[in-house]
Design a protein around this motif. Structure first.
Motif, PDB file in Angstrom:
ATOM      1  N   LYS A   1       0.765  -1.222   0.068  1.00  0.00           N
ATOM      2  CA  LYS A   1       0.011   0.154  -0.164  1.00  0.00           C
ATOM      3  C   LYS A   1       0.885   1.140  -0.113  1.00  0.00           C
ATOM      4  CE  LYS A   1      -3.820  -2.426   1.955  1.00  0.00           C
ATOM      5  NZ  LYS A   1      -5.036  -2.296   1.255  1.00  0.00           N
ATOM      6  N   ASP A   2       1.940   1.096   0.341  1.00  0.00           N
ATOM      7  CA  ASP A   2       3.030   2.492   0.480  1.00  0.00           C
ATOM      8  C   ASP A   2       3.912   2.309  -0.706  1.00  0.00           C
ATOM      9  OD1 ASP A   2       4.751   4.188   1.131  1.00  0.00           O
ATOM     10  OD2 ASP A   2       5.325   3.279   2.922  1.00  0.00           O
ATOM     11  N   PRO A   3       3.796   3.378  -1.664  1.00  0.00           N
ATOM     12  CA  PRO A   3       4.603   3.491  -2.799  1.00  0.00           C
ATOM     13  C   PRO A   3       6.089   3.490  -2.529  1.00  0.00           C
ATOM     14  CG  PRO A   3       3.474   5.355  -2.398  1.00  0.00           C
ATOM     15  CD  PRO A   3       2.811   4.653  -1.427  1.00  0.00           C
ATOM     16  N   ASN A   4       6.299   3.965  -1.294  1.00  0.00           N
ATOM     17  CA  ASN A   4       7.941   3.961  -0.910  1.00  0.00           C
ATOM     18  C   ASN A   4       8.573   2.638  -1.097  1.00  0.00           C
ATOM     19  OD1 ASN A   4       7.771   6.675  -0.906  1.00  0.00           O
ATOM     20  ND2 ASN A   4       6.928   6.514   1.205  1.00  0.00           N
ATOM     21  N   VAL A   5       7.879   1.642  -0.814  1.00  0.00           N
ATOM     22  CA  VAL A   5       8.210   0.169  -0.812  1.00  0.00           C
ATOM     23  C   VAL A   5       9.113  -0.222  -1.867  1.00  0.00           C
ATOM     24  CG1 VAL A   5       7.692  -2.233  -0.769  1.00  0.00           C
ATOM     25  CG2 VAL A   5       6.358  -0.539   0.856  1.00  0.00           C
ATOM     26  N   GLU A   6       8.692   0.255  -3.080  1.00  0.00           N
ATOM     27  CA  GLU A   6       9.351   0.142  -4.426  1.00  0.00           C
ATOM     28  C   GLU A   6      10.739   0.763  -4.201  1.00  0.00           C
ATOM     29  OE1 GLU A   6       8.632  -0.266  -9.211  1.00  0.00           O
ATOM     30  OE2 GLU A   6       7.447   1.262  -7.920  1.00  0.00           O
ATOM     31  N   VAL A   7      11.068   1.909  -3.771  1.00  0.00           N
ATOM     32  CA  VAL A   7      12.232   2.735  -3.803  1.00  0.00           C
ATOM     33  C   VAL A   7      13.121   1.861  -2.717  1.00  0.00           C
ATOM     34  CG1 VAL A   7      13.343   4.823  -3.308  1.00  0.00           C
ATOM     35  CG2 VAL A   7      11.249   4.884  -4.557  1.00  0.00           C
ATOM     36  N   LEU A   8      12.642   1.434  -1.652  1.00  0.00           N
ATOM     37  CA  LEU A   8      13.203   0.939  -0.558  1.00  0.00           C
ATOM     38  C   LEU A   8      13.766  -0.132  -0.871  1.00  0.00           C
ATOM     39  CD1 LEU A   8      14.150   0.512   2.461  1.00  0.00           C
ATOM     40  CD2 LEU A   8      11.844  -0.340   3.018  1.00  0.00           C
ATOM     41  N   HIS A   9      13.015  -1.218  -1.989  1.00  0.00           N
ATOM     42  CA  HIS A   9      13.471  -2.445  -2.407  1.00  0.00           C
ATOM     43  C   HIS A   9      14.551  -2.298  -3.360  1.00  0.00           C
ATOM     44  CE1 HIS A   9      13.103  -6.592  -3.834  1.00  0.00           C
ATOM     45  NE2 HIS A   9      13.004  -6.170  -5.226  1.00  0.00           N
ATOM     46  N   TRP A  10      14.528  -1.197  -4.029  1.00  0.00           N
ATOM     47  CA  TRP A  10      15.730  -0.670  -5.012  1.00  0.00           C
ATOM     48  C   TRP A  10      17.014  -0.553  -4.068  1.00  0.00           C
ATOM     49  CZ3 TRP A  10      16.605   1.691 -10.105  1.00  0.00           C
ATOM     50  CH2 TRP A  10      15.644   1.328 -11.140  1.00  0.00           C
ATOM     51  N   LEU A  11      16.899   0.263  -3.098  1.00  0.00           N
ATOM     52  CA  LEU A  11      17.929   0.439  -2.288  1.00  0.00           C
ATOM     53  C   LEU A  11      18.477  -0.927  -1.461  1.00  0.00           C
ATOM     54  CD1 LEU A  11      16.746   3.577  -0.575  1.00  0.00           C
ATOM     55  CD2 LEU A  11      18.569   3.410  -2.368  1.00  0.00           C
TER      56      LEU A  11
END
Length: 159
Positions: A132-142
């Motif tokens: 539900k949190d779109p920041n999860v995708e950026v966190l996964h990248w990092l």
């Protein structure tokens, strides 16, 4: 034996699709000399094809699209019981519940076994989580970049 084969390795789609295949039984894949059999990707569903026995979908994380297959046929294996009634199959029920989460445009975390089908890498889905949190995708990248540098890229430990 390398411990990476026991875990769902966090990978970007481009890294997953560039794995080298080993012709072993069961099939295994190599990344920087290390055996990888399971993966985790995070991305948006850009394609969905539901059939009677499976759900095929594509997950796009911005680097590439990963083909995923979620087998639904666990429910059909119990349909031929002697009583004629459909037995309760938790695996089939979970697969059906996961298939309802996979919708076009949704952000998902997908984990499963890496497999080859018709010469292309895909994920045989073990579980799907709606993010539900779109920041999860950026966190996964990092996390993928960090793990590639500090874990997956390290030489194998000596025995």
């Amino acid at each position: 034996m390398d411990s990476l084969h026991l875990v769902h390795v966090k990978l970007l789609a481009a890294d997953l699709l560039s794995l080298t295949s080993r012709h072993t039984s069961p099939p295994s894949f190599v990344r920087c000399g290390r055996t990888v059999t399971r993966a985790e990707v995070v991305g948006v569903v850009v394609s969905r094809d539901r059939r009677e026995k499976f759900l095929r979908f594509l997950v796009d994380d911005g680097t590439a699209c990963v083909p995923c297959i979620l087998w639904l046929n666990h429910q059909y294996m119990n349909a031929s019981s002697s009583s004629g009634a459909l037995d309760s199959d938790p695996t089939g029920e979970m697969a059906l519940q996961m298939s309802e989460v996979v919708r076009l445009g949704t952000l998902l975390r997908v984990r499963g076994r890496i497999a080859m089908y018709r010469g292309a890498i895909q994920i045989a889905v073990r579980d799907v989580v709606l993010e539900k949190d779109p920041n999860v995708e950026v966190l996964h990248w990092l996390q993928c970049v960090h793990l590639a540098k500090d874990c997956y890229g390290l030489p194998l430990p000596s025995v």
